[in-house]
Design a protein around this motif. Sequence first.
Motif, PDB file in Angstrom:
ATOM      1  N   THR A  44       3.501   7.628   6.231  1.00 49.62           N
ATOM      2  CA  THR A  44       3.701   7.929   4.809  1.00 49.62           C
ATOM      3  C   THR A  44       2.482   8.644   4.246  1.00 49.62           C
ATOM      4  O   THR A  44       2.620   9.628   3.510  1.00 49.62           O
ATOM      5  N   ALA A  45       1.271   8.177   4.587  1.00 51.36           N
ATOM      6  CA  ALA A  45       0.050   8.839   4.111  1.00 51.36           C
ATOM      7  C   ALA A  45      -0.020  10.280   4.623  1.00 51.36           C
ATOM      8  O   ALA A  45      -0.433  11.187   3.897  1.00 51.36           O
ATOM      9  N   LYS A  46       0.406  10.500   5.854  1.00 47.24           N
ATOM     10  CA  LYS A  46       0.422  11.850   6.424  1.00 47.24           C
ATOM     11  C   LYS A  46       1.361  12.755   5.623  1.00 47.24           C
ATOM     12  O   LYS A  46       1.005  13.873   5.262  1.00 47.24           O
ATOM     13  N   GLU A  88       9.657  -1.298  -2.570  1.00 53.05           N
ATOM     14  CA  GLU A  88      10.646  -1.950  -1.696  1.00 53.05           C
ATOM     15  C   GLU A  88      10.894  -1.101  -0.446  1.00 53.05           C
ATOM     16  O   GLU A  88      11.966  -1.130   0.130  1.00 53.05           O
ATOM     17  N   ASN A  89       9.898  -0.355  -0.032  1.00 58.60           N
ATOM     18  CA  ASN A  89       9.989   0.496   1.152  1.00 58.60           C
ATOM     19  C   ASN A  89      10.003  -0.359   2.427  1.00 58.60           C
ATOM     20  O   ASN A  89       9.869  -1.574   2.360  1.00 58.60           O
ATOM     21  N   ALA A  90      10.133   0.282   3.550  1.00 58.61           N
ATOM     22  CA  ALA A  90      10.189  -0.419   4.839  1.00 58.61           C
ATOM     23  C   ALA A  90       8.926  -0.227   5.676  1.00 58.61           C
ATOM     24  O   ALA A  90       8.938  -0.473   6.877  1.00 58.61           O
ATOM     25  N   ASP A  91       7.824   0.178   5.070  1.00 64.13           N
ATOM     26  CA  ASP A  91       6.585   0.447   5.813  1.00 64.13           C
ATOM     27  C   ASP A  91       5.808  -0.847   6.078  1.00 64.13           C
ATOM     28  O   ASP A  91       4.731  -1.063   5.523  1.00 64.13           O
ATOM     29  N   THR A 132       0.828  -1.201   0.000  1.00 66.13           N
ATOM     30  CA  THR A 132       0.000   0.000   0.000  1.00 66.13           C
ATOM     31  C   THR A 132       0.869   1.261   0.000  1.00 66.13           C
ATOM     32  O   THR A 132       0.600   2.206  -0.748  1.00 66.13           O
ATOM     33  N   SER A 133       1.913   1.259   0.802  1.00 65.26           N
ATOM     34  CA  SER A 133       2.836   2.402   0.829  1.00 65.26           C
ATOM     35  C   SER A 133       3.509   2.576  -0.534  1.00 65.26           C
ATOM     36  O   SER A 133       3.699   3.703  -0.997  1.00 65.26           O
ATOM     37  N   GLY A 134       3.850   1.455  -1.193  1.00 64.73           N
ATOM     38  CA  GLY A 134       4.435   1.522  -2.533  1.00 64.73           C
ATOM     39  C   GLY A 134       3.504   2.189  -3.529  1.00 64.73           C
ATOM     40  O   GLY A 134       3.958   2.906  -4.428  1.00 64.73           O
ATOM     41  N   CYS A 135       2.209   1.962  -3.376  1.00 64.31           N
ATOM     42  CA  CYS A 135       1.242   2.619  -4.258  1.00 64.31           C
ATOM     43  C   CYS A 135       1.260   4.130  -4.043  1.00 64.31           C
ATOM     44  O   CYS A 135       1.089   4.894  -4.994  1.00 64.31           O
TER      45      CYS A 135
END
Length: 160
Positions: A141-143, A129-132, A120-123
Amino acid sequence: MKSLGSLFIKSFIDNVIKDTVVPVKGSVVYCSLALGYAEHSGIYIGKNKIVHLDGSGIIEVVSPQQFVERLGGFNPAMSIYVSCNNSSATGTNTIAKRAKKMVGKRRKYNVILDNCHQFTSGCITGDFENADNFLWMLKDTAKNKINTNKWRVWNRDYNS
């Protein structure tokens, strides 16, 4: 340990007392799993559809009902929470397009190291390949990327 009663009370408050919202394309959505000790996330892409990474590693499109009824019916989730800035849903067409582009692909799913929150964070960011790997990281990240400052329950009485 959280009881079903406490989850029901929270869901009642979130759905009846607090304001609800209808997601926009690219909204981040999540629901509780495992009596509130874990969560599942995805991206709303419009027309009552969510793209998510399922537990087998497949990225697929599901309905809101399928999203909350995961785990063979053993999931007690009653609500889907939507990324918002105050009372309005947040999300972008770019986020929805990234999610759609990933449908049908596979990842090496791991509940801790490569899960739905990382997808979801990648979207949101374009970096898959993030660390979320935890919901609190995804929320951060959304914030930072789409100005999310609240999470409101999806009003599924509306066709969106």
